[in-house]
Every structure is written in C-alpha cells, then in structure tokens.
Design a protein around this motif. Structure first.
Motif, short mmCIF file in Angstrom:
data_model
loop_
_atom_site.label_atom_id
_atom_site.label_comp_id
_atom_site.label_asym_id
_atom_site.label_seq_id
_atom_site.Cartn_x
_atom_site.Cartn_y
_atom_site.Cartn_z
N GLU A 80 40.80 -12.77 -40.25
CA GLU A 80 40.59 -11.45 -40.12
C GLU A 80 39.63 -11.46 -38.89
OE1 GLU A 80 39.26 -9.88 -43.77
OE2 GLU A 80 41.53 -9.35 -44.60
N GLY A 81 38.36 -12.29 -39.27
CA GLY A 81 37.51 -12.47 -38.05
C GLY A 81 38.02 -12.96 -36.92
N PHE A 82 38.98 -13.99 -36.76
CA PHE A 82 39.73 -14.44 -35.48
C PHE A 82 40.40 -13.21 -34.81
CE2 PHE A 82 42.61 -16.62 -32.97
CZ PHE A 82 42.01 -17.73 -32.39
N ARG A 83 40.87 -12.62 -35.51
CA ARG A 83 41.77 -11.34 -34.99
C ARG A 83 41.08 -10.34 -34.45
NH1 ARG A 83 46.75 -10.37 -39.18
NH2 ARG A 83 47.93 -12.37 -38.76
N ARG A 84 39.43 -10.32 -34.84
CA ARG A 84 38.44 -9.17 -34.39
C ARG A 84 37.86 -9.77 -33.11
NH1 ARG A 84 37.84 -7.81 -39.84
NH2 ARG A 84 36.05 -9.13 -40.00
N LEU A 85 38.13 -11.27 -32.82
CA LEU A 85 37.51 -11.63 -31.44
C LEU A 85 37.63 -10.78 -30.16
CD1 LEU A 85 38.03 -15.42 -32.16
CD2 LEU A 85 35.82 -14.33 -32.40
N PRO A 86 36.59 -10.60 -29.33
CA PRO A 86 36.89 -10.15 -28.04
C PRO A 86 38.27 -10.65 -27.69
CG PRO A 86 34.61 -10.58 -28.36
CD PRO A 86 35.41 -11.41 -29.57
N LEU A 87 39.04 -9.77 -26.63
CA LEU A 87 40.21 -10.16 -26.05
C LEU A 87 39.95 -11.36 -25.23
CD1 LEU A 87 43.26 -9.85 -25.66
CD2 LEU A 87 42.61 -7.88 -23.84
N LYS A 88 38.72 -11.34 -24.33
CA LYS A 88 38.35 -12.33 -23.52
C LYS A 88 38.56 -13.57 -24.12
CE LYS A 88 34.32 -13.52 -22.36
NZ LYS A 88 32.95 -13.35 -22.08
N GLU A 89 37.78 -13.77 -25.21
CA GLU A 89 37.81 -15.04 -25.91
C GLU A 89 39.09 -15.48 -26.53
OE1 GLU A 89 34.29 -15.41 -28.61
OE2 GLU A 89 33.30 -13.92 -27.51
N ARG A 90 39.88 -14.65 -27.09
CA ARG A 90 41.07 -15.14 -27.51
C ARG A 90 41.97 -15.54 -26.30
NH1 ARG A 90 43.78 -10.99 -29.90
NH2 ARG A 90 42.21 -9.27 -29.57
N ALA A 91 41.88 -14.85 -25.12
CA ALA A 91 42.65 -15.26 -24.19
C ALA A 91 42.47 -16.76 -23.65
CB ALA A 91 42.62 -14.34 -22.99
N VAL A 92 41.04 -16.82 -23.38
CA VAL A 92 40.62 -18.34 -23.21
C VAL A 92 41.04 -19.19 -23.99
CG1 VAL A 92 38.65 -19.52 -22.33
CG2 VAL A 92 38.55 -17.33 -21.56
N LEU A 93 40.86 -18.98 -25.20
CA LEU A 93 41.03 -20.13 -26.23
C LEU A 93 42.77 -20.29 -26.07
CD1 LEU A 93 39.29 -18.76 -29.56
CD2 LEU A 93 39.16 -21.11 -28.37
N ALA A 94 43.52 -19.29 -25.80
CA ALA A 94 44.88 -19.53 -25.70
C ALA A 94 45.51 -20.28 -24.64
CB ALA A 94 45.66 -18.08 -25.89
#
Length: 246
Positions: free
Chosen positions: A112-126
């Motif tokens: 749940e916390g991971f899905r609430r990460l800012p889009l920028k952070e999730r995009a960089v991680l991916a």
C-alpha cells in the motif's frame, strides 16, 4: 560509530556491536547486514547467532508485495554471478535453535505504501534500477559494488542526496520500518531490563537501519561495549570462489 567499513586490505567488513547497560543482564548484539556478500559471511553470522544470542530480531517484509519483490530483485539477480562470486543473504533462521521475531512491515502494508509513492519515484525505479542491475551483471565488480557501502552513525553526503531524491521511498523503506524496529527493541527492554541473568538479543537488519537501533538503545541507557569485525566480502574475488558458493 562505524557499522560497515570498506578498506583496500580488509575489503567490506561489518561491525558486530554489543550494547550493554549497568544493572541489567540484558544485552543487544547488532548485526549490520549487507544483503549481497560472500557465503562465508552469512555462515559466520549464523554461527554467532547460535552461539551468542538467546533471541533474534530479524528484518523481513512480509510476503505479498510486488514492490518489495522488485527491490529485492535489484540485488537478487546478482546472486552467484560468475564475476562477483557473491550470494544473496541466505540465513535460515528456522535452524538457529533460538526464538526469532520479525517486527518488520507486513507485505500488504508495504505494498500500500509502495503504491502511494510519487509517480516520479515509481517511474525511476521501474527504469533505472533494472538498467543498473543489468550493467552490474555485464560489467560490475566488487570494487564498484563496495564504493558506497561504508555506513556510519551519521549520513554520508551521498545518502542525504539519495534521501532527498527519493523522499517517499526513504520514508517507506527506512523511516517507517525504523520505527517498527525501535518500538520492538524498546518493548524488549521494558519487559526484560530487570533481569539479572545474562540474556542477549541479536538484531539482524540492514546496516542503514542500525543508526535507528543504536540511537534507540543509547536513549534507553545502553552503550556500545565492544565490537567484532566480520568480513562481508573482499574487494577481489578469491581463487575458486565459485566452489565456495555451496
């Protein structure tokens, strides 16, 4: 206070630090972990846990989080890589012969916390993390891996920059899980600080979590009594390192 040391001669070493307090037999033994190392490092840590600890507090996000799995995969893909000769942390806590507790975040809560990460952070991680992992598989060396592993009680400039760049991830992976760890250590202290017999609690967490653990123990009146250095990995793979993977 130094948790992980990197030197040319000794390679990457972890300081197993004993915290004690006058008037109580309760002690805490901190094991700062690097999650990719020589197989001998994890065998030595497991042996120390069996010989010196009466209870173990272990890190480990619960199952069911694709976000946590993705973060683990960033180093798990380097497991037993021929050039590095390193393995992913593989301590079998069920075979230690001492009770083990895991106060870490549950898989659903982490997801749940991971899905609430800012889009920028999730995009960089991916995008960036898989690319870095692929680069390590192709060209990486132990020296390259070790360059930012030094861990002390104060944040390095690189760590501060990373926390500023990934504020959401830093809060999820570090701050929130640190709170769970320090709460558990405080609870153990309150429940057992009046005992006169010797009782040692081993704390097996990633090295960066040891700042919070040490600060909490100092706040409870404990002090770092002594430390033993354990080699995580040498900067150059020893001859025949693949034979020692088993």
């Amino acid at each position: 206070m130094q948790f992980i040391e990197v030197t040319e001669l000794a390679g990457v070493r972890s300081a197993v630090i004993r915290f004690s307090k006058p008037g109580t037999g309760l002690q805490f033994l901190l094991f700062p972990m690097i999650h990719l190392g020589e197989a001998g490092f994890y065998r030595e840590v497991a042996d120390l846990l069996r010989r010196r600890c009466d209870l173990v507090v272990a890190e480990g996000v619960g199952e069911g989080s694709s976000g946590a799995n993705a973060l683990v995969d960033s180093y798990a893909r380097l497991d037993r890589h021929e050039r590095l000769g390193l393995v992913v942390q593989d301590i079998d806590f069920d075979t230690l012969g001492v009770p083990v507790v895991c106060p870490d975040m549950g898989g659903r809560e982490f997801e749940e916390g991971f899905r609430r990460l800012p889009l920028k952070e999730r995009a960089v991680l991916a995008t960036v993390v898989p690319a870095v992992t692929a680069g390590m598989r192709l060209l990486g060396t132990r020296r390259y891996l070790a360059r930012h592993l030094t861990t002390e009680d104060l944040l390095s400039e690189a760590e501060e920059a990373a926390a500023d760049f990934w504020p959401g991830l830093d809060d999820l992976v570090m701050r929130r899980r640190d709170k769970l760890l320090t709460r558990a250590l405080t609870d153990f202290h309150r429940a057992s600080a009046d005992r006169s017999d010797s009782f040692t609690i081993g704390v097996v967490y990633g090295a960066e979590h040891m700042r919070a653990a040490a600060d909490a123990l100092v706040g409870l009146g404990y002090h770092a009594a002594d430390a033993d250095w354990v080699t995580v990995f040498l900067l150059e793979p020893p001859e025949g390192s693949r034979a020692r993977w088993a």
